[in-house]
Structure formats: C-alpha cells, structure tokens
Design an enzyme around this catalytic site. Structure first.
Site, PDB file in Angstrom:
ATOM      1  N   TRP A  28      -6.499 -23.788 -23.669  1.00  0.00           N
ATOM      2  CA  TRP A  28      -7.376 -24.390 -22.652  1.00  0.00           C
ATOM      3  C   TRP A  28      -7.618 -23.464 -21.456  1.00  0.00           C
ATOM      4  O   TRP A  28      -8.455 -23.760 -20.606  1.00  0.00           O
ATOM      5  CB  TRP A  28      -6.781 -25.727 -22.167  1.00  0.00           C
ATOM      6  CG  TRP A  28      -6.788 -26.808 -23.210  1.00  0.00           C
ATOM      7  CD1 TRP A  28      -7.303 -26.731 -24.479  1.00  0.00           C
ATOM      8  CD2 TRP A  28      -6.276 -28.139 -23.071  1.00  0.00           C
ATOM      9  NE1 TRP A  28      -7.134 -27.921 -25.135  1.00  0.00           N
ATOM     10  CE2 TRP A  28      -6.502 -28.813 -24.300  1.00  0.00           C
ATOM     11  CE3 TRP A  28      -5.635 -28.839 -22.040  1.00  0.00           C
ATOM     12  CZ2 TRP A  28      -6.115 -30.139 -24.510  1.00  0.00           C
ATOM     13  CZ3 TRP A  28      -5.243 -30.160 -22.252  1.00  0.00           C
ATOM     14  CH2 TRP A  28      -5.489 -30.795 -23.475  1.00  0.00           C
ATOM     15  N   LYS A  29      -6.876 -22.388 -21.372  1.00  0.00           N
ATOM     16  CA  LYS A  29      -7.008 -21.441 -20.245  1.00  0.00           C
ATOM     17  C   LYS A  29      -6.924 -22.214 -18.916  1.00  0.00           C
ATOM     18  O   LYS A  29      -6.167 -23.170 -18.829  1.00  0.00           O
ATOM     19  CB  LYS A  29      -8.299 -20.630 -20.403  1.00  0.00           C
ATOM     20  CG  LYS A  29      -8.389 -19.992 -21.802  1.00  0.00           C
ATOM     21  CD  LYS A  29      -9.460 -18.960 -21.938  1.00  0.00           C
ATOM     22  CE  LYS A  29      -9.425 -18.385 -23.356  1.00  0.00           C
ATOM     23  NZ  LYS A  29     -10.366 -17.304 -23.559  1.00  0.00           N
ATOM     24  N   GLY A  69     -10.745 -20.991 -27.760  1.00  0.00           N
ATOM     25  CA  GLY A  69     -10.847 -21.177 -26.315  1.00  0.00           C
ATOM     26  C   GLY A  69     -11.842 -22.273 -25.991  1.00  0.00           C
ATOM     27  O   GLY A  69     -11.553 -23.469 -26.087  1.00  0.00           O
ATOM     28  N   GLY A  70     -13.063 -21.874 -25.639  1.00  0.00           N
ATOM     29  CA  GLY A  70     -14.102 -22.803 -25.183  1.00  0.00           C
ATOM     30  C   GLY A  70     -14.269 -24.047 -26.048  1.00  0.00           C
ATOM     31  O   GLY A  70     -14.357 -25.168 -25.533  1.00  0.00           O
ATOM     32  N   GLU A 109      -7.233 -11.341 -31.590  1.00  0.00           N
ATOM     33  CA  GLU A 109      -8.378 -11.715 -30.758  1.00  0.00           C
ATOM     34  C   GLU A 109      -9.065 -10.451 -30.239  1.00  0.00           C
ATOM     35  O   GLU A 109      -8.629  -9.880 -29.230  1.00  0.00           O
ATOM     36  CB  GLU A 109      -7.915 -12.558 -29.566  1.00  0.00           C
ATOM     37  CG  GLU A 109      -7.276 -13.876 -29.951  1.00  0.00           C
ATOM     38  CD  GLU A 109      -7.353 -14.891 -28.809  1.00  0.00           C
ATOM     39  OE1 GLU A 109      -7.827 -15.997 -29.078  1.00  0.00           O
ATOM     40  OE2 GLU A 109      -6.952 -14.571 -27.676  1.00  0.00           O
ATOM     41  N   HIS A 140      -1.762 -12.865 -24.234  1.00  0.00           N
ATOM     42  CA  HIS A 140      -3.204 -13.084 -24.320  1.00  0.00           C
ATOM     43  C   HIS A 140      -3.934 -11.936 -23.611  1.00  0.00           C
ATOM     44  O   HIS A 140      -3.446 -11.426 -22.600  1.00  0.00           O
ATOM     45  CB  HIS A 140      -3.583 -14.427 -23.681  1.00  0.00           C
ATOM     46  CG  HIS A 140      -4.998 -14.805 -23.995  1.00  0.00           C
ATOM     47  ND1 HIS A 140      -6.059 -14.316 -23.273  1.00  0.00           N
ATOM     48  CD2 HIS A 140      -5.518 -15.570 -24.991  1.00  0.00           C
ATOM     49  CE1 HIS A 140      -7.182 -14.781 -23.810  1.00  0.00           C
ATOM     50  NE2 HIS A 140      -6.879 -15.550 -24.849  1.00  0.00           N
TER      51      HIS A 140
HETATM   52  P1  13P Z   1     -13.214 -18.363 -26.895  1.00  0.00           P
HETATM   53  O1  13P Z   1     -12.996 -19.218 -28.136  1.00  0.00           O
HETATM   54  O2  13P Z   1     -13.735 -19.124 -25.722  1.00  0.00           O
HETATM   55  O3  13P Z   1     -13.984 -17.132 -27.239  1.00  0.00           O
HETATM   56  O4  13P Z   1     -11.742 -17.854 -26.452  1.00  0.00           O
HETATM   57  C1  13P Z   1     -10.905 -17.304 -27.381  1.00  0.00           C
HETATM   58  C2  13P Z   1      -9.548 -17.150 -26.787  1.00  0.00           C
HETATM   59  O5  13P Z   1      -9.351 -16.315 -25.931  1.00  0.00           O
HETATM   60  C3  13P Z   1      -8.479 -18.055 -27.226  1.00  0.00           C
HETATM   61  O6  13P Z   1      -7.248 -17.649 -26.753  1.00  0.00           O
END
Ligand code: 13P
Length: 252
Positions: free
Chosen positions: A10-11, A233-234, A166, A94
C-alpha cells in the site's frame, strides 16, 4: 509446488479506517482462495488492519523494519513492536527504500538477518533501474542485490524468504516488463539462488513480479514458468482491481 503468492504494497496510502474497510471487503471476496494473499499497510494503519483481518486468510505485513532491536533510532520501528501486534511478515529492500532513503545492500542484508532472527517471513525486493538495464547491467545488479541481500542466510532459512523482482522503471509508470523479459530475469534470480543454496531450494523459492501489475496483465505474467506471484502497488488499493489479481493466482 510453489503456491502463488499475491501481495499488495500500500506504500504511503490508506488511513487506519480506510485500510480496515478495504481489508474487510477483500476478505469477503478472496475467502477460500488458495493463493497466499498479503497486504502491507503503513505502520500506523497496521493495528486496524490486523483487527480487520482476524479470522481471514489475509496476511498483514510491514513495509520496512529497523535493523536493530531497540534504542535511539528516532522514527523507526522494530520487529518486536510488530510482533506485539501479531505481525510476522515484512517487505525489505523495496526500490523506494533503496533509492529515496538510500538503503544499501548491506543495510538491507542487516534487516533481513534481523527479521529472520525474529522468525519473520520476508519479501526481499530486487530490481534494476532503466539506466542500469540500458547499460547492460541487469545481471550484475541482480547478482549484487541477491548475493549481498542474502549474505549469512542459511538454506533452511530460505523457506521464509520470497524474492520480488521489481524493475524500477516499471513501478507506478504503467510500463510492465514483457512476460518474456520478466521471466528471463526471474530465471536468472532462481539461478542465483541455486548457486547459493542448490537446486532444490531454488525450485521452492517463490519469486514475485512487481511493476504495474493490473487485472489486465496478471494472467500472462503468472503463466510464465518462473513467475510465482505478484507484488502489487497501485492496483492493490482498490478491491475491484486487487481481487481479480488474487483470483488469477488461484490454483486450478
Ligand atoms: P505499482 O504496481 O504501482 O507499479 O507498484 C509496484 C510496487 O512497487 C509494489 O511494491
């Protein structure tokens, strides 16, 4: 047999009340699904999410930890604090931690060893920048991140480690690595694990792909031999996007 593992990072999104509401919704929709499902909320959102995830199949993880047990480290959070909340999973290394907060491979390794000493399960993130890829340094970067990140980790501890590939240029950009490129990088990472721990451990290691994973591209990514899951992420911030991604990880 590698069980598909779908995780949502979720950042710096989701207040405690928003996080609890999302997990309640996810829990309803991914109930009974045999993929492993994890969400990683910001620290302050963790208690509400742990409460909401009780009795469900959703694992709650932290996005980071400190490499020490306690002490004068203003603004940091220890494994012990997370354990007190019932959390035993963490994302380490990350690219946003590596790039924005200047975390080195050595620091990441110290965090991995600290988390293992408290029996945490870990998602260790690796991945190259566009500059590194274009300079032909993909394998050099991945080798360094994997070899240094796992320094001192034993073969038996590898069952607690998931690796997330990633590519930095694919994170939050809408650009996904092609399934072929991603699979190639995953195969290379698996060969690095085999060099360190032997073929059996390498075959059992879960390697997630992360970087603009969406309901529309998850199927072709997951169909690749070496892609065992996703770190999202998003698209993990909305049940209507995350649930179809999780469903794609369900074993037939
Ligand atoms: P996104 O899916 O938003 O590109 O982010 C990927 C991510 O950094 C998951 O840790």
């Amino acid at each position: 047999m590698r069980i598909p593992y779908i995780a949502g990072n979720w950042k710096m999104n989701m207040t405690p009340s928003q996080g609890a509401a999302l997990v309640k919704e996810l829990a309803k929709q991914v109930k009974g699904c045999n993929a492993k499902v994890m969400v990683a909320p910001p620290f302050v959102t963790i208690p509400a999410v742990v409460e909401a995830a009780k009795g469900t199949n959703i694992i709650v993880a932290a996005q980071n930890i400190n490499e020490h047990d306690s002490g004068a480290y203003t603004g940091e959070v220890s494994c012990e604090m997370l354990m007190d909340l019932g959390v035993g999973n963490v994302i380490i290394g990350h690219s946003e931690r590596r790039i924005i907060y200047k975390e080195s491979d050595e620091l990441i390794n110290a965090k991995v060893l600290k988390a293992l000493s408290h029996n945490f399960d870990i998602v260790l993130c690796v991945g190259e920048t566009l500059e590194e890829r274009e300079a032909g340094k993909l394998e050099e970067v991945l080798s360094r991140q994997v070899n240094v990140g796992l320094k001192g980790v034993t073969a038996s501890q590898m069952s607690a480690i998931t690796i997330a590939y990633e590519p930095v240029w694919a994170i939050g950009t809408g650009k996904t690595a092609t399934p072929e490129d991603a699979n190639k990088a995953h195969a290379f990472i698996r060969s690095l694990v085999a060099n360190l721990y032997g073929k059996k451990v390498a075959e059992e290691t879960i390697i997630q792909y992360g970087g603009s994973v969406k309901p529309s591209n998850v199927k072709e990514l997951m169909a690749c031999e070496h892609i065992d899951g996703a770190l999202v992420g998003g698209a993990s911030l909305k049940a209507e996007q995350f649930v179809p991604i999780v469903r794609c990880g369900v074993l037939e």
